[in-house]
Design a protein around this motif. Sequence first.
Motif, PDB file in Angstrom:
ATOM      1  N   GLY A 163       0.949  -1.178  -0.025  1.00 14.11           N
ATOM      2  CA  GLY A 163       0.012   0.059  -0.127  1.00 14.11           C
ATOM      3  C   GLY A 163       0.674   1.121  -0.114  1.00 14.11           C
ATOM      4  O   GLY A 163       0.544   2.274  -0.593  1.00 14.11           O
ATOM      5  N   ALA A 164       1.948   1.002   0.814  1.00 19.00           N
ATOM      6  CA  ALA A 164       2.900   2.386   0.842  1.00 19.00           C
ATOM      7  C   ALA A 164       3.517   2.473  -0.485  1.00 19.00           C
ATOM      8  O   ALA A 164       3.749   3.689  -0.891  1.00 19.00           O
ATOM      9  CB  ALA A 164       3.782   2.244   1.922  1.00 19.00           C
ATOM     10  N   CYS A 165       3.919   1.564  -1.251  1.00 23.20           N
ATOM     11  CA  CYS A 165       4.518   1.528  -2.400  1.00 23.20           C
ATOM     12  C   CYS A 165       3.586   2.253  -3.673  1.00 23.20           C
ATOM     13  O   CYS A 165       3.972   3.111  -4.261  1.00 23.20           O
ATOM     14  CB  CYS A 165       4.933   0.327  -3.257  1.00 23.20           C
ATOM     15  N   TYR A 166       2.364   1.527  -3.461  1.00 17.79           N
ATOM     16  CA  TYR A 166       1.141   2.510  -4.087  1.00 17.79           C
ATOM     17  C   TYR A 166       1.167   3.956  -4.021  1.00 17.79           C
ATOM     18  O   TYR A 166       0.908   4.672  -4.925  1.00 17.79           O
ATOM     19  CB  TYR A 166      -0.146   1.674  -4.176  1.00 17.79           C
ATOM     20  N   TRP A 167       0.979   4.290  -2.722  1.00 15.03           N
ATOM     21  CA  TRP A 167       0.944   5.582  -2.166  1.00 15.03           C
ATOM     22  C   TRP A 167       2.217   6.570  -2.976  1.00 15.03           C
ATOM     23  O   TRP A 167       1.962   7.660  -3.406  1.00 15.03           O
ATOM     24  CB  TRP A 167       0.740   5.733  -0.821  1.00 15.03           C
ATOM     25  N   HIS A 168       3.496   5.912  -3.048  1.00 21.05           N
ATOM     26  CA  HIS A 168       4.507   6.766  -3.237  1.00 21.05           C
ATOM     27  C   HIS A 168       4.528   6.852  -4.907  1.00 21.05           C
ATOM     28  O   HIS A 168       5.017   7.822  -5.326  1.00 21.05           O
ATOM     29  CB  HIS A 168       5.903   5.674  -2.713  1.00 21.05           C
ATOM     30  N   LEU A 169       3.924   5.549  -5.362  1.00 19.83           N
ATOM     31  CA  LEU A 169       3.785   5.836  -7.138  1.00 19.83           C
ATOM     32  C   LEU A 169       2.738   6.902  -7.354  1.00 19.83           C
ATOM     33  O   LEU A 169       3.025   7.621  -8.107  1.00 19.83           O
ATOM     34  CB  LEU A 169       3.129   4.526  -7.661  1.00 19.83           C
ATOM     35  N   ASP A 171       2.472   9.734  -5.779  1.00 22.92           N
ATOM     36  CA  ASP A 171       3.214  11.007  -5.384  1.00 22.92           C
ATOM     37  C   ASP A 171       4.089  10.964  -6.602  1.00 22.92           C
ATOM     38  O   ASP A 171       4.421  12.301  -7.124  1.00 22.92           O
ATOM     39  CB  ASP A 171       4.153  10.785  -4.276  1.00 22.92           C
ATOM     40  N   LEU A 172       4.786   9.953  -7.279  1.00 19.52           N
ATOM     41  CA  LEU A 172       5.999  10.162  -8.147  1.00 19.52           C
ATOM     42  C   LEU A 172       5.106  10.649  -9.237  1.00 19.52           C
ATOM     43  O   LEU A 172       5.543  11.369 -10.059  1.00 19.52           O
ATOM     44  CB  LEU A 172       6.594   8.755  -8.543  1.00 19.52           C
ATOM     45  N   TRP A 174       2.592  12.401  -9.549  1.00 21.98           N
ATOM     46  CA  TRP A 174       2.010  13.899  -9.528  1.00 21.98           C
ATOM     47  C   TRP A 174       3.296  14.678  -9.700  1.00 21.98           C
ATOM     48  O   TRP A 174       3.192  15.746 -10.443  1.00 21.98           O
ATOM     49  CB  TRP A 174       1.292  14.245  -8.165  1.00 21.98           C
ATOM     50  N   ILE A 175       4.345  14.331  -9.230  1.00 26.33           N
ATOM     51  CA  ILE A 175       5.527  15.300  -9.398  1.00 26.33           C
ATOM     52  C   ILE A 175       5.861  15.359 -10.981  1.00 26.33           C
ATOM     53  O   ILE A 175       6.216  16.554 -11.309  1.00 26.33           O
ATOM     54  CB  ILE A 175       6.947  14.610  -8.701  1.00 26.33           C
ATOM     55  N   VAL A 176       5.702  14.272 -11.677  1.00 28.01           N
ATOM     56  CA  VAL A 176       6.276  14.483 -13.122  1.00 28.01           C
ATOM     57  C   VAL A 176       4.846  15.211 -13.645  1.00 28.01           C
ATOM     58  O   VAL A 176       5.271  16.229 -14.570  1.00 28.01           O
ATOM     59  CB  VAL A 176       6.125  13.137 -13.880  1.00 28.01           C
ATOM     60  N   LEU A 177       3.601  15.137 -13.411  1.00 26.46           N
ATOM     61  CA  LEU A 177       2.404  15.518 -14.024  1.00 26.46           C
ATOM     62  C   LEU A 177       2.674  17.412 -13.677  1.00 26.46           C
ATOM     63  O   LEU A 177       2.510  18.057 -14.459  1.00 26.46           O
ATOM     64  CB  LEU A 177       1.224  15.328 -13.334  1.00 26.46           C
ATOM     65  N   PHE A 178       3.208  17.607 -12.438  1.00 26.82           N
ATOM     66  CA  PHE A 178       3.359  18.851 -11.935  1.00 26.82           C
ATOM     67  C   PHE A 178       4.410  19.596 -12.806  1.00 26.82           C
ATOM     68  O   PHE A 178       4.011  20.802 -13.238  1.00 26.82           O
ATOM     69  CB  PHE A 178       3.731  19.003 -10.476  1.00 26.82           C
ATOM     70  N   ALA A 179       5.502  18.890 -13.065  1.00 23.22           N
ATOM     71  CA  ALA A 179       6.567  19.391 -14.050  1.00 23.22           C
ATOM     72  C   ALA A 179       5.977  19.780 -15.321  1.00 23.22           C
ATOM     73  O   ALA A 179       6.396  20.785 -16.091  1.00 23.22           O
ATOM     74  CB  ALA A 179       7.685  18.454 -13.836  1.00 23.22           C
ATOM     75  N   PHE A 180       5.589  18.645 -15.929  1.00 24.44           N
ATOM     76  CA  PHE A 180       4.886  18.868 -17.359  1.00 24.44           C
ATOM     77  C   PHE A 180       3.842  19.819 -17.523  1.00 24.44           C
ATOM     78  O   PHE A 180       3.928  20.787 -18.678  1.00 24.44           O
ATOM     79  CB  PHE A 180       4.397  17.392 -17.826  1.00 24.44           C
ATOM     80  N   LEU A 181       2.820  19.805 -16.745  1.00 24.88           N
ATOM     81  CA  LEU A 181       1.634  20.780 -16.834  1.00 24.88           C
ATOM     82  C   LEU A 181       1.732  22.272 -16.149  1.00 24.88           C
ATOM     83  O   LEU A 181       1.279  23.239 -16.711  1.00 24.88           O
ATOM     84  CB  LEU A 181       0.423  20.145 -16.209  1.00 24.88           C
ATOM     85  N   TYR A 182       2.597  22.191 -15.191  1.00 24.42           N
ATOM     86  CA  TYR A 182       2.647  23.647 -14.427  1.00 24.42           C
ATOM     87  C   TYR A 182       3.960  24.376 -14.854  1.00 24.42           C
ATOM     88  O   TYR A 182       4.033  25.623 -14.668  1.00 24.42           O
ATOM     89  CB  TYR A 182       2.624  23.366 -13.025  1.00 24.42           C
TER      90      TYR A 182
END
Length: 184
Positions: A163-169, A171-172, A174-182
Motif C-alpha cells: 500500500g505504501a508503494c502504491y502511495w509513493h507511485l 506521489d511520483l 504527480w511530481i512528473v505531471l506537476f512538472a509537465f503541466l505547471y
Amino acid sequence: NWANIPGEPALWVFLLGDMALFSMMFGVIGFYRSHDFETFVISQALLSEAHGVLNTVLLLTGSLVVALGVQAARRGSDRWARHYLLLGLSTGVGFCVAKWFEYSAKIDAGISPTTNSFFTNYFVFTGLHLVHVVIGIGVLALMWSRARTRGRLRDSMRFIEGGACYWHLVDLLWIVLFAFLYLA
C-alpha cells in the motif's frame, strides 16, 4: 529474491504497468505541446502554480508520513503506525479538496476540457491522477484499519508495504505531471 521486495510481486506488475501507462500519457502531453506550443504556453499561464505547489507539498508530506508509518509498523508500534497512516490519509484528502477548488476556479472562469488541447490534457490526466489518489486514500484507510487491531500489522506487513508503494507511485506520478503541466 522476491522475499526482500516490499509488497506482493503481482503489485509490482500493476505498478510497472501503471507507470508505463502514465509514461505514454507524458508522451501525449509532449506531442501536443510540440505541435501547439503557443497554446500550451498561454494556457499554462492560466494554471495556479500555488495550487500545484500545495498539491505537491501535500503528496510529498503524505509519502513521508506513510514511510514513517511503515517503519513504525515494522517496529511493532501500532499506535505510531496508526497516527502516521492517518496523517498520510489526511494529506490525500487535502489533495482532493485542493484539486476541487482548482477545478472549480477553472470551470468558473469558463475553462473546460474542450477549451483547447492543453486543457484537454490537463483535465484528463490530472483527473486520472485524482482517481489514483482516491484509490490510495482507500488503501491507506485499510492500512489504518489494520493498525487499529493490536498485532494485526505484523501479519499484514506485505499489504502495508505494498500500500505504501502504491502511495509513493501516486506521489511520483504527480511530481512528473506537476512538472509537465505547471512548470515546463
